[in-house]
Design a protein around this motif. Sequence first.
Motif, PDB file in Angstrom:
ATOM      1  N   LYS A 179       5.640 -21.864 -43.999  1.00  0.00           N
ATOM      2  CA  LYS A 179       6.938 -21.184 -43.914  1.00  0.00           C
ATOM      3  C   LYS A 179       7.946 -21.843 -44.857  1.00  0.00           C
ATOM      4  O   LYS A 179       8.687 -21.146 -45.560  1.00  0.00           O
ATOM      5  CB  LYS A 179       7.469 -21.234 -42.475  1.00  0.00           C
ATOM      6  N   VAL A 180       7.964 -23.156 -44.887  1.00  0.00           N
ATOM      7  CA  VAL A 180       8.896 -23.862 -45.765  1.00  0.00           C
ATOM      8  C   VAL A 180       8.591 -23.542 -47.226  1.00  0.00           C
ATOM      9  O   VAL A 180       9.504 -23.353 -48.045  1.00  0.00           O
ATOM     10  CB  VAL A 180       8.855 -25.376 -45.515  1.00  0.00           C
ATOM     11  N   LYS A 181       7.305 -23.450 -47.580  1.00  0.00           N
ATOM     12  CA  LYS A 181       6.924 -23.087 -48.943  1.00  0.00           C
ATOM     13  C   LYS A 181       7.474 -21.722 -49.328  1.00  0.00           C
ATOM     14  O   LYS A 181       7.917 -21.509 -50.465  1.00  0.00           O
ATOM     15  CB  LYS A 181       5.400 -23.089 -49.078  1.00  0.00           C
ATOM     16  N   GLU A 182       7.470 -20.791 -48.378  1.00  0.00           N
ATOM     17  CA  GLU A 182       8.011 -19.453 -48.639  1.00  0.00           C
ATOM     18  C   GLU A 182       9.500 -19.525 -48.949  1.00  0.00           C
ATOM     19  O   GLU A 182       9.983 -18.886 -49.894  1.00  0.00           O
ATOM     20  CB  GLU A 182       7.783 -18.542 -47.426  1.00  0.00           C
ATOM     21  N   PHE A 183      10.236 -20.301 -48.166  1.00  0.00           N
ATOM     22  CA  PHE A 183      11.678 -20.442 -48.387  1.00  0.00           C
ATOM     23  C   PHE A 183      11.965 -21.144 -49.717  1.00  0.00           C
ATOM     24  O   PHE A 183      12.895 -20.774 -50.429  1.00  0.00           O
ATOM     25  CB  PHE A 183      12.325 -21.206 -47.233  1.00  0.00           C
ATOM     26  N   LYS A 184      11.166 -22.155 -50.039  1.00  0.00           N
ATOM     27  CA  LYS A 184      11.353 -22.874 -51.299  1.00  0.00           C
ATOM     28  C   LYS A 184      11.060 -21.962 -52.491  1.00  0.00           C
ATOM     29  O   LYS A 184      11.788 -21.992 -53.486  1.00  0.00           O
ATOM     30  CB  LYS A 184      10.453 -24.104 -51.336  1.00  0.00           C
ATOM     31  N   LYS A 185      10.021 -21.166 -52.387  1.00  0.00           N
ATOM     32  CA  LYS A 185       9.668 -20.253 -53.472  1.00  0.00           C
ATOM     33  C   LYS A 185      10.773 -19.241 -53.713  1.00  0.00           C
ATOM     34  O   LYS A 185      11.086 -18.891 -54.854  1.00  0.00           O
ATOM     35  CB  LYS A 185       8.356 -19.537 -53.148  1.00  0.00           C
ATOM     36  N   ALA A 186      11.377 -18.793 -52.621  1.00  0.00           N
ATOM     37  CA  ALA A 186      12.474 -17.823 -52.722  1.00  0.00           C
ATOM     38  C   ALA A 186      13.822 -18.493 -53.008  1.00  0.00           C
ATOM     39  O   ALA A 186      14.821 -17.813 -53.226  1.00  0.00           O
ATOM     40  CB  ALA A 186      12.572 -17.017 -51.427  1.00  0.00           C
ATOM     41  N   LYS A 187      13.832 -19.839 -52.990  1.00  0.00           N
ATOM     42  CA  LYS A 187      15.066 -20.618 -53.175  1.00  0.00           C
ATOM     43  C   LYS A 187      16.141 -20.160 -52.191  1.00  0.00           C
ATOM     44  O   LYS A 187      17.313 -19.998 -52.538  1.00  0.00           O
ATOM     45  CB  LYS A 187      15.567 -20.495 -54.617  1.00  0.00           C
ATOM     46  N   PHE A 189      17.796 -21.326 -49.160  1.00  0.00           N
ATOM     47  CA  PHE A 189      18.122 -22.419 -48.242  1.00  0.00           C
ATOM     48  C   PHE A 189      18.823 -21.908 -46.987  1.00  0.00           C
ATOM     49  O   PHE A 189      18.583 -22.418 -45.886  1.00  0.00           O
ATOM     50  CB  PHE A 189      19.008 -23.446 -48.955  1.00  0.00           C
ATOM     51  N   ASP A 190      19.690 -20.921 -47.120  1.00  0.00           N
ATOM     52  CA  ASP A 190      20.436 -20.407 -45.964  1.00  0.00           C
ATOM     53  C   ASP A 190      19.506 -19.798 -44.924  1.00  0.00           C
ATOM     54  O   ASP A 190      19.655 -20.052 -43.718  1.00  0.00           O
ATOM     55  CB  ASP A 190      21.474 -19.373 -46.400  1.00  0.00           C
ATOM     56  N   THR A 191      18.537 -18.999 -45.381  1.00  0.00           N
ATOM     57  CA  THR A 191      17.592 -18.399 -44.445  1.00  0.00           C
ATOM     58  C   THR A 191      16.722 -19.474 -43.810  1.00  0.00           C
ATOM     59  O   THR A 191      16.367 -19.396 -42.625  1.00  0.00           O
ATOM     60  CB  THR A 191      16.711 -17.349 -45.147  1.00  0.00           C
ATOM     61  N   TYR A 192      16.384 -20.475 -44.592  1.00  0.00           N
ATOM     62  CA  TYR A 192      15.625 -21.623 -44.072  1.00  0.00           C
ATOM     63  C   TYR A 192      16.396 -22.297 -42.943  1.00  0.00           C
ATOM     64  O   TYR A 192      15.838 -22.588 -41.865  1.00  0.00           O
ATOM     65  CB  TYR A 192      15.361 -22.605 -45.208  1.00  0.00           C
ATOM     66  N   GLN A 193      17.683 -22.539 -43.150  1.00  0.00           N
ATOM     67  CA  GLN A 193      18.504 -23.166 -42.114  1.00  0.00           C
ATOM     68  C   GLN A 193      18.584 -22.298 -40.858  1.00  0.00           C
ATOM     69  O   GLN A 193      18.529 -22.811 -39.732  1.00  0.00           O
ATOM     70  CB  GLN A 193      19.903 -23.447 -42.653  1.00  0.00           C
TER      71      GLN A 193
END
Length: 224
Positions: A179-187, A189-193
């Motif tokens: 999941k974190v890789k998906e957020f990093k690939k999409a850059k 950060f807000d959705t990750y948080q």
Amino acid sequence: MNQDTPVKTGHVSETAHPEFESIVDRIIKVTKTETLAELRRDFHTRLRITLTQPERAELIEDLWDFFYDWCIFEKKLPDAIADLPQNIQVEWSHVKEGNTRGLYEVTKVSNGVLKAKELFTGTTVELHQRTPSDFLGISRGDIIEGRLVKEGQDKKAHFSFVRKPSFHPTPVHSYIKNKVKEFKKAKDFDTYQNWLWLLVGMYLKHRIYNHMPIERIYDDNSRI
């Protein structure tokens, strides 16, 4: 915390950062019960957990910690209090400006110091133990979600936990890292948080429904 539980009886755990604890105490004293009750409903909806009160006291206490973290740092509730005392204003300014939240893989725990790498940013942080139970049960390779507050200045600066972190067992590490890789690939950060709150909800549900297979709880499509 069921729907009939008075919100103002909530308190934070003994391991909570003292500044966080004093801010929570002030919020409980001056915020209307109805306001806190509405915030609690929103919080449980955000985490996708029911308002039903857990049976275990330590789980109830942890739930309050997460709730007041959300009220203070996500909803900025202290900013809405007009008569915030000077000492609380100073404490709020410190934790407001000096806090960071993330998902950390522990790289070292030794002699009252914990080092960990934030999975999205890759930043390494060093935490110093405040109480004997701060790092209890945490070891190298663990993945924890936590909010940290900066202590000290410049090169001597380090971090402390604001409240007890959420702990995510080894069987779900691959799910979390993907999941974190998906957020990093999409850059993104807000959705990750925002997703970190869903992760907290999964952590709590795993403790509440400990008879359920963990893979059914740590799942994007889980309805548990």
